[in-house]
Design a protein around this motif. Structure first.
Motif, PDB file in Angstrom:
ATOM      1  N   PRO A 257     120.429  30.361  78.459  1.00  0.00           N
ATOM      2  CA  PRO A 257     119.031  30.315  78.018  1.00  0.00           C
ATOM      3  C   PRO A 257     118.065  30.097  79.185  1.00  0.00           C
ATOM      4  O   PRO A 257     116.918  30.515  79.126  1.00  0.00           O
ATOM      5  N   PRO A 274     115.640  31.503  73.387  1.00  0.00           N
ATOM      6  CA  PRO A 274     116.526  30.370  73.111  1.00  0.00           C
ATOM      7  C   PRO A 274     116.423  29.936  71.646  1.00  0.00           C
ATOM      8  O   PRO A 274     115.318  29.820  71.116  1.00  0.00           O
ATOM      9  N   GLU A 356     120.773  25.273  73.739  1.00  0.00           N
ATOM     10  CA  GLU A 356     120.017  26.461  73.324  1.00  0.00           C
ATOM     11  C   GLU A 356     120.894  27.699  73.447  1.00  0.00           C
ATOM     12  O   GLU A 356     121.445  27.974  74.514  1.00  0.00           O
TER      13      GLU A 356
END
Ligand SMILES: Cc1cc2nc3c(=O)[nH]c(=O)nc-3n(C[C@H](O)[C@H](O)[C@H](O)COP(=O)(O)OP(=O)(O)OC[C@H]3O[C@@H](n4cnc5c(N)ncnc54)[C@H](O)[C@@H]3O)c2cc1C
Length: 402
Positions: A257, A274, A356
């Motif tokens: 991410p 994300p 994420e």
């Protein structure tokens, strides 16, 4: 060729391994001091060879009004006036119709198949301790209509040679006796006996150690990449925040991410959004499930990884780098306690984590040369299934560089 692999999560470590196996000299780079600290640190651990379902789907589209109105606690969307976010959102929605969804899902399943082959080869050649286990997986459906809706996809996957079975609740309880005390609704289940699991962070550490021991790869940890320098129209060096640049012949960006921090150098990063998730890990106790479970209604995944028991879930589309939100974690913990009170109710210790997922609109990763800098390659955007797809996408990358 000397290749700098940026990012030592599951994707970067797998890429370094297969590039080194192809004969390249590899430097594995990460801003962290050790591998496996990013999105790969405490994920649900599932090697979902037969799941692969793209996130943008007709079902999600139908559920969108409830998500936007905050009526489903499993999702949280904060709409933003940000050109990249709006473009990503529109492309995501364009991938939701049934035909696109199946095309994307088939592409993910093909990549998962390649990953599975690579994982089998890796396990045969190296003794890596990352709690790998073919645990099997049960997707639990709450009612007859959702179970019936799952059947056509199961049939399609069976036609592709994947072993998935529709089970009644009683049959699912034979596979996993702990379901007898499960407090959520179960009308039936989809069972995938071949799905495996493991500790993704331990995989990153173990495989990195092995490559370093074999002198196949050198590491540069604690170094944050800030950009690239070019000479005669192609990449010449990787630039760091606070140390000397590294001369390379090529670079592979697998920054997960955090690839968004490199958007000025890499336009590809703009297509990765994300999607935050959370996990809670407690000790595995007698009577807890051993087969992996996904509660389809609550969007929770449960996994017995070594001597630990983990629940992971939630999908929050919020500003990148929003970090750990205690109220969202509380929802995960309360939902997990409600369905498996004996496992999560009185745990002595617990690891709380958020990460994420790097998600593209089509849910499958970008494995391609950068459009902007010759000599830079992107292997990123593995979304919900980065651990499952890491070795397969590393193989494709190595083939591309060959
Ligand atoms: C709650 C949750 C559950 C999940 N469950 C599963 C699952 O069960 N199965 C599955 O297959 N997938 C799962 N996933 C998805 C999976 O974890 C991710 O897709 C995967 O970890 C992404 O790996 P990566 O290597 O691309 O990124 P990361 O693991 O984030 O690695 C990227 C690395 O790049 C480094 N980096 C970034 N920018 C720079 C820079 N500028 N300079 C130097 N280093 C940099 C970071 O420090 C990081 O170590 C889950 C994700 C979440 C959040």
């Amino acid at each position: 060729m000397h290749i700098g692999v940026i990012g030592a999560g599951v994707v970067g470590v797998s890429s370094a391994y297969l590039l080194a196996r192809a004969g390249h000299s590899v430097t594995l780079i990460d801003a962290e001091m050790a591998p496996g600290r990013g999105a790969s640190a405490a994920n649900a651990g599932q090697l979902s060879w037969a799941y692969g379902d793209a996130m943008a789907s007709p079902a999600l589209l139908r559920h969108l009004p409830a998500i936007v109105a905050h009526r489903d606690p499993a999702f949280h969307v904060r709409l933003r006036l940000d050109a990249d976010f709006l473009r990503w959102g529109l492309r995501f929605l364009a991938n939701a119709p049934a035909r696109r969804w199946w095309k994307n899902t088939s592409a993910i399943l093909q990549l998962a198949k390649e990953s599975r082959q690579e994982m089998a080869m890796l396990l045969a050649e190296a003794d890596l301790a990352f709690d790998y286990r073919v645990a099997g997986k049960l997707h639990l459906y709450p009612d007859a209509s959702s179970l019936a809706a799952a059947r056509p996809t199961v049939e399609r996957k069976r036609q592709m040679g994947l072993d998935q079975r529709m089970l009644s609740r009683a049959e699912a309880e034979v596979v996993e006796p702990a379901l007898r005390t499960y407090q959520g609704e179960i009308a039936g289940a989809v069972y995938t006996p071949d799905d495996a699991l493991g500790d993704a962070a331990a995989f990153c550490r173990q495989l990195t150690d092995l490559m370093v021991r074999r002198s196949a790869v050198s590491t540069a940890f604690g170094r944050r990449v800030v950009g690239f320098e070019q000479h005669a129209g192609r990449l010449s060096t990787i630039r760091f925040a606070d140390c000397e640049p590294l001369p390379v012949d090529a670079a592979v960006v697998t920054a997960g991410p955090l690839i968004r921090t490199l958007t000025s150098a890499l336009p590809e990063a703009r297509a990765i959004q994300p999607v935050a998730g959370y996990s809670l890990t407690v000790p595995w106790t007698q009577g807890a499930p051993r087969v992996s479970l996904t509660d389809v209604k609550r969007k929770l995944a449960f996994a017995a990884i070594g001597d630990r028991f983990r629940v992971a879930g939630l999908a929050d589309i919020v500003a990148p780098g929003s970090g750990f939100a205690p109220d969202r974690f509380a929802i995960l913990r309360e939902t997990a306690c409600a369905v498996l009170p004996d496992c999560f109710g009185q745990a002595e210790w617990a690891l709380r984590w958020s990460g994420e997922r790097p998600v593209t609109p089509a849910s499958h990763p970008t494995i391609a040369p950068s459009r902007k800098i010759r000599g830079v390659y992107v292997n990123a955007g593995h979304g919900m299934l980065g651990w499952t797809l890491a070795l397969g996408s590393a193989r494709r990358l190595a083939e591309m560089l060959a």
